[in-house]
Design a protein around this motif. Sequence first.
Motif, mmCIF file in Angstrom:
data_model
loop_
_atom_site.group_PDB
_atom_site.id
_atom_site.type_symbol
_atom_site.label_atom_id
_atom_site.label_comp_id
_atom_site.label_asym_id
_atom_site.label_seq_id
_atom_site.Cartn_x
_atom_site.Cartn_y
_atom_site.Cartn_z
ATOM 1 N N SER A 66 111.872 -27.417 69.878
ATOM 2 C CA SER A 66 112.432 -28.540 70.646
ATOM 3 C C SER A 66 111.772 -28.692 72.021
ATOM 4 C CB SER A 66 113.940 -28.364 70.816
ATOM 5 O OG SER A 66 114.211 -27.212 71.593
ATOM 6 N N LEU A 67 110.929 -27.757 72.403
ATOM 7 C CA LEU A 67 110.244 -27.831 73.701
ATOM 8 C C LEU A 67 109.120 -28.854 73.639
ATOM 9 C CD1 LEU A 67 110.179 -24.019 74.510
ATOM 10 C CD2 LEU A 67 111.804 -25.747 75.305
ATOM 11 N N ARG A 68 108.777 -29.392 74.805
ATOM 12 C CA ARG A 68 107.792 -30.479 74.856
ATOM 13 C C ARG A 68 106.463 -30.090 75.502
ATOM 14 N NH1 ARG A 68 110.292 -35.147 73.293
ATOM 15 N NH2 ARG A 68 112.541 -35.005 73.281
ATOM 16 N N TYR A 69 106.426 -29.132 76.355
ATOM 17 C CA TYR A 69 105.192 -28.669 77.007
ATOM 18 C C TYR A 69 104.351 -29.808 77.575
ATOM 19 C CZ TYR A 69 106.407 -24.397 74.472
ATOM 20 O OH TYR A 69 107.056 -23.308 73.964
ATOM 21 N N GLY A 70 105.000 -30.723 78.273
ATOM 22 C CA GLY A 70 104.297 -31.806 78.955
ATOM 23 C C GLY A 70 104.024 -33.038 78.120
ATOM 24 N N GLU A 71 104.367 -33.024 76.861
ATOM 25 C CA GLU A 71 104.143 -34.180 75.980
ATOM 26 C C GLU A 71 105.454 -34.912 75.737
ATOM 27 O OE1 GLU A 71 101.236 -35.163 75.255
ATOM 28 O OE2 GLU A 71 99.942 -33.404 75.268
ATOM 29 N N THR A 74 108.279 -33.407 70.785
ATOM 30 C CA THR A 74 108.564 -31.969 70.790
ATOM 31 C C THR A 74 107.466 -31.234 70.028
ATOM 32 O OG1 THR A 74 109.820 -31.955 68.712
ATOM 33 C CG2 THR A 74 111.059 -32.441 70.768
ATOM 34 N N GLN A 75 107.435 -29.933 70.168
ATOM 35 C CA GLN A 75 106.459 -29.128 69.441
ATOM 36 C C GLN A 75 106.637 -29.268 67.932
ATOM 37 O OE1 GLN A 75 103.724 -26.854 70.556
ATOM 38 N NE2 GLN A 75 104.023 -28.594 71.911
ATOM 39 N N LEU A 76 107.883 -29.324 67.465
ATOM 40 C CA LEU A 76 108.116 -29.497 66.038
ATOM 41 C C LEU A 76 107.661 -30.875 65.576
ATOM 42 C CD1 LEU A 76 109.105 -28.500 63.323
ATOM 43 C CD2 LEU A 76 111.429 -29.203 63.984
ATOM 44 N N GLN A 77 108.027 -31.926 66.302
ATOM 45 C CA GLN A 77 107.569 -33.271 65.938
ATOM 46 C C GLN A 77 106.045 -33.306 65.875
ATOM 47 O OE1 GLN A 77 109.495 -35.332 69.219
ATOM 48 N NE2 GLN A 77 110.750 -36.520 67.771
ATOM 49 N N HIS A 78 105.420 -32.719 66.875
ATOM 50 C CA HIS A 78 103.956 -32.709 66.957
ATOM 51 C C HIS A 78 103.351 -32.010 65.730
ATOM 52 C CE1 HIS A 78 99.955 -32.490 68.582
ATOM 53 N NE2 HIS A 78 99.997 -31.158 68.677
ATOM 54 N N ALA A 79 103.845 -30.827 65.404
ATOM 55 C CA ALA A 79 103.317 -30.072 64.263
ATOM 56 C C ALA A 79 103.472 -30.869 62.967
ATOM 57 C CB ALA A 79 104.030 -28.729 64.156
ATOM 58 N N LEU A 80 104.642 -31.445 62.767
ATOM 59 C CA LEU A 80 104.900 -32.212 61.548
ATOM 60 C C LEU A 80 104.024 -33.450 61.480
ATOM 61 C CD1 LEU A 80 108.798 -31.905 61.444
ATOM 62 C CD2 LEU A 80 107.139 -30.670 60.005
ATOM 63 N N GLN A 81 103.812 -34.095 62.599
ATOM 64 C CA GLN A 81 102.974 -35.293 62.630
ATOM 65 C C GLN A 81 101.513 -34.962 62.336
ATOM 66 O OE1 GLN A 81 103.697 -37.469 66.292
ATOM 67 N NE2 GLN A 81 105.900 -37.407 65.942
ATOM 68 N N VAL A 82 101.011 -33.881 62.923
ATOM 69 C CA VAL A 82 99.618 -33.495 62.680
ATOM 70 C C VAL A 82 99.424 -33.142 61.208
ATOM 71 C CG1 VAL A 82 97.784 -31.864 63.299
ATOM 72 C CG2 VAL A 82 99.252 -32.827 65.082
ATOM 73 N N ALA A 83 100.355 -32.406 60.625
ATOM 74 C CA ALA A 83 100.278 -32.083 59.198
ATOM 75 C C ALA A 83 100.324 -33.352 58.349
ATOM 76 C CB ALA A 83 101.417 -31.134 58.810
#
Length: 184
Positions: free
Chosen positions: A18-23, A26-35
């Motif tokens: 659930s963390l965003r790290y400046g984006e 979220t990290q989970l959304q990002h990972a799922l989208q890249v996959a």
Amino acid sequence: MPAHIIDEIFDLFDRFGSLRYGEDATQLQHALQVAELARRHRCSDAMIVAGLLHDVGQLMDDAGNAAEARGIDARHEISGAAYLSACFPPEVTEPIRLHVAAKRYLCAIDAAYRDGLSRASALSLQLQGGPMSALEAAAFEREPFCNDAVTLRRFDDMGKQPEWHAPDLESYRALLDTQRRATA
């Protein structure tokens, strides 16, 4: 390698996804989208898994907060690839290990690419050494997984949409299991 590695990965996403790290995403959304981008572009199963797991190093040891909070590069690509290499083949781990180098490479060869980086990626670029020199770029081009790393990097940049809901993490469990190395 034991199947529990997949549970460990899912636990990392449960705790820190659930963390965003400046984006914006979220990290989970990002990972799922890249996959999902890798899947939609008909990439190999290994590249889909690499897309899902490319930032797993961000979820370890608070590495994701290193750039903004501490002004350092935690080398998440190295720690993530090292963690995964005991369980997954180089077709998965090498694009992960090289995805930051791919950003530096693309910035060296394409000014428009560099201008299109998100604020967080631009900040981390400086901490990661900036655009590659001509010698670094030539060496990167000789890496066996150079093209996969560049492809992964482009998906990485596109997969930061907070409103896009890709298939959930659980939908990748079987694929992760098939890509996991067999116990020696």
